[in-house]
Design an enzyme around this catalytic site. Structure first.
Site, mmCIF file in Angstrom:
data_model
loop_
_atom_site.group_PDB
_atom_site.id
_atom_site.type_symbol
_atom_site.label_atom_id
_atom_site.label_comp_id
_atom_site.label_asym_id
_atom_site.label_seq_id
_atom_site.Cartn_x
_atom_site.Cartn_y
_atom_site.Cartn_z
ATOM 1 N N CYS A 195 2.225 1.879 -5.413
ATOM 2 C CA CYS A 195 2.984 2.022 -4.168
ATOM 3 C C CYS A 195 3.417 3.460 -3.943
ATOM 4 O O CYS A 195 3.868 3.811 -2.865
ATOM 5 C CB CYS A 195 4.209 1.109 -4.163
ATOM 6 S SG CYS A 195 3.785 -0.599 -3.847
ATOM 7 N N SER A 215 10.275 -2.423 10.975
ATOM 8 C CA SER A 215 10.028 -1.937 9.616
ATOM 9 C C SER A 215 10.241 -3.013 8.563
ATOM 10 O O SER A 215 10.829 -2.783 7.518
ATOM 11 C CB SER A 215 10.885 -0.693 9.300
ATOM 12 O OG SER A 215 12.232 -1.026 9.077
ATOM 13 N N ASP A 219 8.666 -6.306 6.059
ATOM 14 C CA ASP A 219 7.581 -6.397 5.096
ATOM 15 C C ASP A 219 6.339 -7.062 5.652
ATOM 16 O O ASP A 219 5.234 -6.797 5.214
ATOM 17 C CB ASP A 219 8.059 -7.184 3.872
ATOM 18 C CG ASP A 219 9.149 -6.447 3.142
ATOM 19 O OD1 ASP A 219 8.937 -5.271 2.823
ATOM 20 O OD2 ASP A 219 10.212 -7.035 2.907
ATOM 21 N N GLY A 265 -13.085 -11.803 1.822
ATOM 22 C CA GLY A 265 -12.572 -10.446 1.819
ATOM 23 C C GLY A 265 -13.593 -9.457 2.288
ATOM 24 O O GLY A 265 -14.606 -9.822 2.887
ATOM 25 N N ASP A 279 11.533 -6.620 -0.270
ATOM 26 C CA ASP A 279 11.151 -6.292 -1.645
ATOM 27 C C ASP A 279 11.259 -4.777 -1.820
ATOM 28 O O ASP A 279 11.134 -4.009 -0.870
ATOM 29 C CB ASP A 279 9.770 -6.849 -2.032
ATOM 30 C CG ASP A 279 8.641 -6.377 -1.132
ATOM 31 O OD1 ASP A 279 8.904 -5.808 -0.056
ATOM 32 O OD2 ASP A 279 7.489 -6.584 -1.528
HETATM 33 CO CO CO Z 1 7.565 -5.025 1.085
HETATM 34 CO CO CO Z 2 4.079 -3.988 1.630
HETATM 35 CO CO CO Z 3 -16.435 -7.655 6.847
#
Ligand code: CO
Ligand code: CO
Ligand code: CO
Length: 346
Positions: free
Chosen positions: A16, A47, A49, A136, A224
């Site tokens: 992060c 703003s 999560d 994905g 978080d």
């Molecule tokens: Co967060």
């Molecule tokens: Co996040």
């Molecule tokens: Co794709």
């Protein structure tokens, strides 16, 4: 399993810590044209999560995405951490994650077993969360990256944002602070095995138990604690809720080896960004600099910061104690008097 690829050597910044600063983001998004829709309960202007969209009177959709470069060398653990972190944003809204999509970038010479291990880590945490990964998208990139786009559900009346804290609320935190310092120091081999194991354990602990405890009580706000640090996310909560926040730093679980490293000046770049963003809203009193630095340390897959009705504080604390890595009662919200938003004492 053993692996010859040193994953963190391929990453320019860790976890992060790779997040774009809050101030920069607000500027970039300031003038975007977006549709107005009353069913969008939480959008990016707050703003928060994750975004929340009301589908029926009983169900709202929660959506979020998070991905980043390797934060540790073991590919399976990296996958676990990235998934834990991405799922966390749904928990922070009081929601339950249900579906997820992998987002992945891999160097084209990365061994397929390494790629497989990263994904296996992601699937492992999604499984634990009761979330189904349904697919994905992957691309080639010199710097590996992994994460999830997560969809969850929450009752529209039970959505927790970072802007609902009220004067008198008690603030709780559920994981120790100092993960960013440890992962930064680990890159130059300055962390003990014990502390690194602790950091990895924390980063792979889902915020599910914290969320499950929290939704039983009158929690008014939650976020978080990740890349923007405790004070960065705390400031967003204070501003969004129009309260001021008073933290008793002696009740905050600062990882001792991180504090030692902070005293030596071993700090992630993100710490300086977070400090620059939040500092003029923080009255640090006479708190020593190293402790302040810890509170600006970017966390990866950090704990939940909750503001709970004072009448429920003891009961919530008792519930959190057995089930989260570190239940901490760290302060209170008070009515805003103008001036600074966060006050630190010890
Ligand atoms: Co967060
Ligand atoms: Co996040
Ligand atoms: Co794709």
């Amino acid at each position: 399993m053993e692996c010859d690829v040193k994953l963190t050597k391929l990453a320019k910044c860790a976890g992060c810590g790779a997040k774009v600063g809050a101030g920069t983001l607000a500027k970039l998004l300031g003038d975007m044209k977006v549709l107005q829709d009353p069913n969008l309960i939480v959008g990016y202007d707050k703003s928060d999560d994750a975004s929340v969209y009301k589908l029926t009177d009983d169900i709202a959709l929660v959506q979020t995405v998070d991905f980043f470069p390797p934060i540790c060398d073991d590919p399976f653990t990296f996958g676990q951490i990235a998934a834990t972190n991405a799922l966390s944003d749904v928990y922070a809204m009081g929601g339950e994650p249900k579906l997820a999509l992998n987002i992945m970038a891999v160097p084209n010479d990365m061994p397929s077993e390494t790629v497989h291990e990263i994904l296996r880590g992601g699937y492992d945490k999604a499984f634990e969360a009761g979330t189904i990964i349904t697919g994905g998208h992957s691309i080639f990139d010199d710097e590996p990256k992994y994460g999830l786009a997560v969809t969850g559900f929450v009752h529209p009346d039970k959505v927790l944002t970072n802007s609902g804290a009220r004067p008198g609320d008690v603030l709780f935190l559920t994981k120790p602070i100092g993960i960013g310092i440890l992962t930064t120091a680990a890159k130059v081999g300055m962390v003990s095995k014990e502390s690194m194991d602790l950091a990895l354990k924390l980063m792979t602990t889902l915020n599910k138990s914290a969320r499950d405890a929290m939704v039983r009580y009158r929690v008014h706000a939650c976020t978080d604690v990740t890349g923007f640090s405790l004070l960065g996310h705390g400031l967003e909560m204070a501003q969004g809720s129009d309260v001021e926040i008073h933290l008793d730093v002696s009740n905050i679980d600062l990882i001792s080896e991180s504090l030692e490293l902070a005293k030596l000046g071993i700090l992630p770049e993100g710490m300086y960004r977070n400090r620059a963003f939040a500092e003029d809203q923080v009255d640090a009193g006479d708190l020593e600099t190293a402790k302040q630095d810890m509170l600006y340390d970017p966390q990866t897959a950090g704990g939940l910061l909750m503001a709970v009705d004072p009448a429920d504080a003891d009961a919530l604390y008792a519930d959190l104690k057995g089930v989260v890595p570190s239940a901490q009662r760290i302060g209170v919200a008070k009515e805003y008097r103008g001036g600074k938003r966060i006050f630190l004492s010890e």
